[in-house]
Design a protein around this motif. Structure first.
Motif, PDB file in Angstrom:
ATOM      1  N   MET A 196      -4.360 -48.090 -19.089  1.00 49.15           N
ATOM      2  CA  MET A 196      -5.423 -47.662 -18.156  1.00 49.15           C
ATOM      3  C   MET A 196      -4.949 -46.401 -17.427  1.00 49.15           C
ATOM      4  SD  MET A 196      -8.417 -48.656 -17.569  1.00 49.15           S
ATOM      5  CE  MET A 196      -9.615 -47.828 -16.572  1.00 49.15           C
ATOM      6  N   VAL A 197      -5.858 -45.516 -17.196  1.00 52.90           N
ATOM      7  CA  VAL A 197      -5.518 -44.281 -16.493  1.00 52.90           C
ATOM      8  C   VAL A 197      -5.666 -44.520 -14.984  1.00 52.90           C
ATOM      9  CG1 VAL A 197      -6.247 -41.911 -16.113  1.00 52.90           C
ATOM     10  CG2 VAL A 197      -6.221 -42.852 -18.420  1.00 52.90           C
ATOM     11  N   SER A 198      -4.629 -44.201 -14.235  1.00 49.03           N
ATOM     12  CA  SER A 198      -4.667 -44.477 -12.800  1.00 49.03           C
ATOM     13  C   SER A 198      -5.588 -43.488 -12.082  1.00 49.03           C
ATOM     14  CB  SER A 198      -3.262 -44.371 -12.206  1.00 49.03           C
ATOM     15  OG  SER A 198      -2.890 -43.011 -12.146  1.00 49.03           O
ATOM     16  N   GLN A 199      -6.036 -43.913 -10.912  1.00 46.43           N
ATOM     17  CA  GLN A 199      -6.933 -43.047 -10.133  1.00 46.43           C
ATOM     18  C   GLN A 199      -6.175 -41.799  -9.656  1.00 46.43           C
ATOM     19  OE1 GLN A 199      -9.988 -44.195 -10.451  1.00 46.43           O
ATOM     20  NE2 GLN A 199     -10.829 -42.298  -9.627  1.00 46.43           N
ATOM     21  N   THR A 200      -4.857 -41.930  -9.535  1.00 43.88           N
ATOM     22  CA  THR A 200      -4.044 -40.758  -9.163  1.00 43.88           C
ATOM     23  C   THR A 200      -4.131 -39.707 -10.267  1.00 43.88           C
ATOM     24  OG1 THR A 200      -2.541 -42.315  -8.140  1.00 43.88           O
ATOM     25  CG2 THR A 200      -1.753 -40.056  -8.391  1.00 43.88           C
ATOM     26  N   THR A 201      -4.020 -40.192 -11.500  1.00 40.60           N
ATOM     27  CA  THR A 201      -4.125 -39.275 -12.631  1.00 40.60           C
ATOM     28  C   THR A 201      -5.490 -38.600 -12.643  1.00 40.60           C
ATOM     29  OG1 THR A 201      -2.662 -40.723 -13.879  1.00 40.60           O
ATOM     30  CG2 THR A 201      -3.919 -39.111 -15.143  1.00 40.60           C
ATOM     31  N   VAL A 202      -6.521 -39.400 -12.375  1.00 38.18           N
ATOM     32  CA  VAL A 202      -7.873 -38.842 -12.333  1.00 38.18           C
ATOM     33  C   VAL A 202      -7.952 -37.757 -11.269  1.00 38.18           C
ATOM     34  CG1 VAL A 202     -10.313 -39.350 -11.918  1.00 38.18           C
ATOM     35  CG2 VAL A 202      -8.903 -40.995 -13.174  1.00 38.18           C
ATOM     36  N   ALA A 203      -7.403 -38.072 -10.088  1.00 31.98           N
ATOM     37  CA  ALA A 203      -7.460 -37.112  -8.979  1.00 31.98           C
ATOM     38  C   ALA A 203      -6.713 -35.820  -9.347  1.00 31.98           C
ATOM     39  CB  ALA A 203      -6.860 -37.739  -7.719  1.00 31.98           C
ATOM     40  N   LEU A 204      -5.581 -35.986 -10.020  1.00 32.97           N
ATOM     41  CA  LEU A 204      -4.815 -34.808 -10.438  1.00 32.97           C
ATOM     42  C   LEU A 204      -5.604 -33.975 -11.440  1.00 32.97           C
ATOM     43  CD1 LEU A 204      -1.221 -36.317 -10.862  1.00 32.97           C
ATOM     44  CD2 LEU A 204      -1.893 -34.488  -9.287  1.00 32.97           C
ATOM     45  N   ALA A 205      -6.245 -34.663 -12.368  1.00 38.23           N
ATOM     46  CA  ALA A 205      -7.031 -33.952 -13.379  1.00 38.23           C
ATOM     47  C   ALA A 205      -8.194 -33.214 -12.728  1.00 38.23           C
ATOM     48  CB  ALA A 205      -7.534 -34.933 -14.436  1.00 38.23           C
ATOM     49  N   VAL A 206      -8.805 -33.862 -11.761  1.00 41.05           N
ATOM     50  CA  VAL A 206      -9.915 -33.230 -11.045  1.00 41.05           C
ATOM     51  C   VAL A 206      -9.414 -31.970 -10.335  1.00 41.05           C
ATOM     52  CG1 VAL A 206     -11.504 -33.501  -9.089  1.00 41.05           C
ATOM     53  CG2 VAL A 206     -11.260 -35.344 -10.770  1.00 41.05           C
ATOM     54  N   ALA A 207      -8.170 -32.059  -9.839  1.00 39.88           N
ATOM     55  CA  ALA A 207      -7.598 -30.915  -9.116  1.00 39.88           C
ATOM     56  C   ALA A 207      -7.099 -29.822 -10.061  1.00 39.88           C
ATOM     57  CB  ALA A 207      -6.459 -31.403  -8.225  1.00 39.88           C
ATOM     58  N   GLY A 208      -7.205 -30.077 -11.366  1.00 38.99           N
ATOM     59  CA  GLY A 208      -6.854 -29.020 -12.312  1.00 38.99           C
ATOM     60  C   GLY A 208      -5.516 -29.201 -13.000  1.00 38.99           C
ATOM     61  N   ASP A 209      -4.947 -30.389 -12.887  1.00 39.61           N
ATOM     62  CA  ASP A 209      -3.640 -30.631 -13.520  1.00 39.61           C
ATOM     63  C   ASP A 209      -3.842 -30.925 -15.008  1.00 39.61           C
ATOM     64  OD1 ASP A 209      -1.375 -32.067 -14.582  1.00 39.61           O
ATOM     65  OD2 ASP A 209      -0.657 -32.263 -12.527  1.00 39.61           O
ATOM     66  N   ASP A 210      -3.356 -30.020 -15.855  1.00 44.03           N
ATOM     67  CA  ASP A 210      -3.567 -30.169 -17.297  1.00 44.03           C
ATOM     68  C   ASP A 210      -2.835 -31.372 -17.883  1.00 44.03           C
ATOM     69  OD1 ASP A 210      -3.826 -26.650 -18.051  1.00 44.03           O
ATOM     70  OD2 ASP A 210      -5.362 -28.152 -17.708  1.00 44.03           O
ATOM     71  N   GLU A 211      -1.676 -31.647 -17.328  1.00 46.24           N
ATOM     72  CA  GLU A 211      -0.918 -32.774 -17.857  1.00 46.24           C
ATOM     73  C   GLU A 211      -1.655 -34.083 -17.605  1.00 46.24           C
ATOM     74  OE1 GLU A 211       3.377 -31.778 -17.442  1.00 46.24           O
ATOM     75  OE2 GLU A 211       3.494 -33.926 -17.056  1.00 46.24           O
ATOM     76  N   ALA A 212      -2.255 -34.170 -16.416  1.00 45.80           N
ATOM     77  CA  ALA A 212      -3.033 -35.361 -16.093  1.00 45.80           C
ATOM     78  C   ALA A 212      -4.208 -35.484 -17.054  1.00 45.80           C
ATOM     79  CB  ALA A 212      -3.527 -35.287 -14.647  1.00 45.80           C
ATOM     80  N   PHE A 213      -4.818 -34.360 -17.365  1.00 53.29           N
ATOM     81  CA  PHE A 213      -5.939 -34.409 -18.286  1.00 53.29           C
ATOM     82  C   PHE A 213      -5.479 -34.827 -19.674  1.00 53.29           C
ATOM     83  CE2 PHE A 213     -10.342 -33.825 -18.838  1.00 53.29           C
ATOM     84  CZ  PHE A 213     -10.511 -33.511 -20.172  1.00 53.29           C
ATOM     85  N   GLN A 214      -4.297 -34.379 -20.044  1.00 55.76           N
ATOM     86  CA  GLN A 214      -3.721 -34.808 -21.330  1.00 55.76           C
ATOM     87  C   GLN A 214      -3.582 -36.329 -21.378  1.00 55.76           C
ATOM     88  OE1 GLN A 214      -2.910 -33.254 -23.990  1.00 55.76           O
ATOM     89  NE2 GLN A 214      -2.519 -31.114 -23.527  1.00 55.76           N
ATOM     90  N   THR A 215      -3.138 -36.892 -20.276  1.00 61.12           N
ATOM     91  CA  THR A 215      -2.989 -38.348 -20.202  1.00 61.12           C
ATOM     92  C   THR A 215      -4.333 -39.023 -20.414  1.00 61.12           C
ATOM     93  OG1 THR A 215      -1.231 -37.987 -18.601  1.00 61.12           O
ATOM     94  CG2 THR A 215      -2.122 -40.213 -18.734  1.00 61.12           C
ATOM     95  N   ILE A 216      -5.338 -38.466 -19.784  1.00 61.45           N
ATOM     96  CA  ILE A 216      -6.683 -39.014 -19.916  1.00 61.45           C
ATOM     97  C   ILE A 216      -7.139 -38.934 -21.369  1.00 61.45           C
ATOM     98  CG2 ILE A 216      -9.101 -38.516 -19.354  1.00 61.45           C
ATOM     99  CD1 ILE A 216      -8.072 -37.730 -16.528  1.00 61.45           C
ATOM    100  N   VAL A 217      -6.906 -37.789 -21.953  1.00 53.38           N
ATOM    101  CA  VAL A 217      -7.318 -37.584 -23.345  1.00 53.38           C
ATOM    102  C   VAL A 217      -6.614 -38.580 -24.263  1.00 53.38           C
ATOM    103  CG1 VAL A 217      -7.122 -35.989 -25.293  1.00 53.38           C
ATOM    104  CG2 VAL A 217      -7.954 -35.172 -23.087  1.00 53.38           C
ATOM    105  N   ALA A 218      -5.304 -38.715 -24.035  1.00 50.21           N
ATOM    106  CA  ALA A 218      -4.522 -39.617 -24.888  1.00 50.21           C
ATOM    107  C   ALA A 218      -5.075 -41.037 -24.815  1.00 50.21           C
ATOM    108  CB  ALA A 218      -3.061 -39.595 -24.460  1.00 50.21           C
ATOM    109  N   HIS A 219      -5.495 -41.420 -23.631  1.00 48.82           N
ATOM    110  CA  HIS A 219      -5.997 -42.784 -23.474  1.00 48.82           C
ATOM    111  C   HIS A 219      -7.408 -42.951 -24.020  1.00 48.82           C
ATOM    112  CE1 HIS A 219      -6.486 -46.751 -21.681  1.00 48.82           C
ATOM    113  NE2 HIS A 219      -7.685 -46.355 -21.300  1.00 48.82           N
ATOM    114  N   TYR A 220      -8.266 -41.990 -23.748  1.00 45.45           N
ATOM    115  CA  TYR A 220      -9.678 -42.198 -24.048  1.00 45.45           C
ATOM    116  C   TYR A 220     -10.134 -41.726 -25.421  1.00 45.45           C
ATOM    117  CZ  TYR A 220     -10.843 -43.916 -19.457  1.00 45.45           C
ATOM    118  OH  TYR A 220     -10.926 -44.690 -18.343  1.00 45.45           O
ATOM    119  N   GLU A 221      -9.383 -40.825 -25.981  1.00 41.79           N
ATOM    120  CA  GLU A 221      -9.874 -40.229 -27.229  1.00 41.79           C
ATOM    121  C   GLU A 221     -10.199 -41.268 -28.300  1.00 41.79           C
ATOM    122  OE1 GLU A 221      -9.098 -37.515 -30.944  1.00 41.79           O
ATOM    123  OE2 GLU A 221      -7.714 -38.992 -30.165  1.00 41.79           O
TER     124      GLU A 221
END
Lengths: 182, 495
Positions: free
Chosen positions: A1-26
């Motif tokens: 599961m992707v943590s809400q912290t990761t989501v917040a980081l991705a929203v703030a423009g953190d590419d690594e956090a978005f990578q985590t999201i992609v890895a999980h959801y793709e």
């Protein structure tokens, strides 16, 4: 599961956090889209489109984003517009036309067979899905993927009650078609 | 007893029940009804069978491979490329009742779906692409390539002082024409272009060295021409590909256009086979692009071990023509009038006495003092020494089988170059090396890395003695072993 912290980081423009999201959801998104469109390549393209839209749009959301609901909503929207554009080219008709003279007998599944066999014996899943509209199809796929009705409601913008009712209707439609064919 | 009205009322609840979406009260209601109502039990079995069949259908979906790279045109300075990962996700789910019926349904359904999937092309896997690429790298003919015209650009950040100021960026360009089995022409410009023109006419290889326009070198084409094609940024890609499965975690992340060709993008990740000593600068992530049709590697990227430092090397084809008509004149070389030919073909293995004579003779030709190890390193034999425009006097000690070949001596043996020690030359060759004392003289040492997957950096020792810079390099011998050899250096007496 992707943590809400990761989501917040991705929203703030953190590419690594978005990578985590992609890895999980793709894989989830791909499977969902594959179920919706029934075509490997198109599902891949749509997964890519979905992730790209998400990548471009995530900064316009907020840290409290319901990521799952948001991503699947994007995926479904992409699928709907693409299918509209393609007019469901890859889908086969569920039932052979009665008048084409080539209808085959049911492949040995008798009327007295158990309920599961009766339900599905003559229906390949892919063909069965073609008999539903995109919404019904996506609801069944999301339920099959294990999302709760509340989650599905968030993804589709429907109330939980409406999700329950429409899933039931979709199932009943397939069951009726099965009986009609059988 | 079956109560049709009750069945209709409960049908939607049974559907929700099959998803585990009922309250405790509803559960009791449904289960008590199901016990007495075969029709509703059958309905539940249908719902469950449908759900199981859908899950199986989705689980059997081809792997989501090519959706994985997003080439994003991103605003606000965000990265323009994003790589995604695929994995299979298993999920447990509550199944309230009638699992046997669901199972039966899935078994029956599998027959129909099997036929459907059998007719679909199998998804392409990274290892399949790498297998084919390795075969083509070893032999382009295996991929149906009889000739190739290739233009490519290279870019690198200097991480080794011998190739420039560490941290600076270098560029090069190559135009390569190759025709099976042994005709080629390589024109090079920019960094790493010591040889700016190389032509193999099938009999001899002619080289025109940069900065030495009046010297043409030639030798027999013992070099494996095919390796020259695959030598991205000077490395042996053939070996990398052959070890890709064992030493990397290759993932097919998509398809991209390179020089008008559609190429598979294979992200190899970082090597899993680093040298035991670790920390090699070349152990970072690798990405290669493999032509979808010919499986020729058309692009390569090499990242720093510290990903924050980004790319350290990149090579990319900008024009590719396979099996085109090639002007045969491109494979011939006419020695311009008045140009000296230096024959660098390796001579026969010298006897001890011949070797001493050859050294003495060379010592008389150069203006700096020459040195030689007091003893030939164990297990190795000397090749005839030679004077090269770019590396000065070259001594090569190699395993006996390689003495009369033109292989790179440092690969399995020790290569020693000697040049007049100017400040710039020494600074360049020793940048990043560890300071040591060699026989009382100022020296430098570099510990090489040899990864089991074939990627490597060489070990080296450099010493400045009596105005001569002596540099020893080897992939096969450790820095300490080279240091021993360097300690044993003795002057070569002029005749």
């Amino acid at each position: 599961m992707v943590s809400q912290t990761t989501v917040a980081l991705a929203v703030a423009g953190d590419d690594e956090a978005f990578q985590t999201i992609v890895a999980h959801y793709e894989p989830h998104l791909y499977r969902f889209l594959y179920g919706l469109v029934g075509n490997h390549e198109l599902a891949q393209d749509l997964t890519q489109d979905t992730l790209l839209s998400a990548y471009q749009g995530i900064s316009r959301t907020g840290a409290d984003l319901n990521l799952t609901a948001w991503l699947f909503r994007i995926a479904k929207n992409h699928a709907v517009s693409e299918l509209r554009r393609r007019r469901l080219v890859s889908w086969l008709p569920l039932l052979r036309r009665k008048d084409d003279g080539e209808e085959e007998e049911a492949p040995g599944i008798g009327q007295t067979a158990d309920a599961g066999e009766e339900a599905l014996g003559r229906l390949a899943v892919r063909e069965a899905l073609t008999q539903l509209d995109v919404e019904g199809r996506s609801l069944l796929l999301l339920a099959a993927e294990g999302f709760s009705y509340v989650e599905i409601g968030e993804m589709t913008g429907l109330s939980t009650g409406a999700v329950r009712q429409r899933i039931f209707r979709a199932r009943e439609r397939l069951r009726a078609l099965q009986r009609q064919e059988g | 007893m079956m109560d049709v009205r009750k069945c209709e009322q409960l049908a939607e609840l049974i559907s929700a029940y099959s998803d585990g979406e009922v309250t405790a009260e509803e559960r009791v209601l449904v289960e008590s009804h199901l016990r007495d109502c075969p029709d509703c039990a059958q309905r539940l079995a249908y719902y469950q069978g449908l759900g199981g069949a859908l899950r199986d259908y989705l689980a059997a979906a081809p792997a989501p491979s090519s959706s994985a790279v997003i080439g994003a045109t991103q605003k606000g300075g965000r990265k323009t490329e994003m790589t995604t990962r695929s994995n299979t996700v298993e999920r447990a789910r509550f199944r309230p009742l009638g699992a046997w019926a669901a199972l039966a349904a899935v078994v029956v359904l599998a027959l129909g779906i099997g036929v459907f999937f059998a007719s679909r092309p199998a998804p392409v896997q990274a290892h399949e692409v790498l297998d084919k690429a390795a075969r083509v790298a070893a032999d382009p003919l295996a991929g149906g390539i009889n000739s190739i015209e290739l233009e490519r650009t290279g870019w690198a950040k200097v991480v080794d002082g011998r190739f420039g100021v560490v941290g600076s960026e270098v560029h090069n360009q190559q135009r390569i024409v190759w025709q099976a089995p042994n005709l080629w022409r390589i024109e090079s410009e920019g960094a790493f272009a010591d040889v700016r023109l190389e032509v193999s006419d099938g009999q001899n290889v002619w080289q025109v060295a940069d900065g030495q326009p009046t010297t043409v070198q030639k030798w027999e084409p013992q070099l494996d021409a095919r390796k020259r094609l695959m030598a991205f940024t000077g490395e042996n890609l053939t070996e990398l590909l052959a070890n890709a499965e064992a030493c990397y975690s290759p993932r097919l992340t998509g398809e991209e256009q390179v020089a008008g060709r559609t190429a598979y993008v294979i992200d190899l990740g970082a090597t899993k086979c680093p040298a035991a000593s670790g920390g090699g600068v070349m152990n970072g992530r690798r990405v290669i692009w493999v032509d979808k049709e010919t499986f020729f590697v058309v692009k390569s990227e090499h990242y720093a071990v510290d990903e924050n430092q980004g790319l350290i090397a990149k090579e990319e084809a900008t024009r590719i023509v396979y099996n085109g008509d090639i002007d045969p004149d491109l494979f011939s070389y006419d020695v311009p009038a008045g140009v000296a030919i230096e024959d660098l073909r390796p001579g026969p293995a010298p006897t001890g006495e011949q070797y001493r004579e050859q050294l003495t003779s060379l010592a008389a030709k150069v203006e700096y003092q020459l040195f030689v190890p007091s003893e030939v390193p164990a297990g190795l034999e000397p090749r005839q020494p030679r004077l090269s425009p770019s590396a000065g006097v070259e001594l090569a000690y190699v395993p006996p089988a390689e003495v009369e070949q033109d292989s790179a001596a440092q690969e399995h043996g020790i290569w020693i170059s000697q040049q007049h020690a100017t400040e710039d030359l020494v600074a360049g060759w020793t940048a990043g090396m560890e300071a040591v004392t060699v026989g009382g003289d100022e020296g430098w040492l570099r510990r090489g890395e040899r990864n089991p997957d074939g990627t490597a950096t060489d070990s080296g020792v450099t010493v400045v003695r009596e105005g001569t810079m002596v540099s020893l390099a080897s992939f096969a011998f450790s820095a300490e072993e080279l240091l021993d050899v360097a300690e044993s250096l003795v002057p070569v007496a002029e005749p």
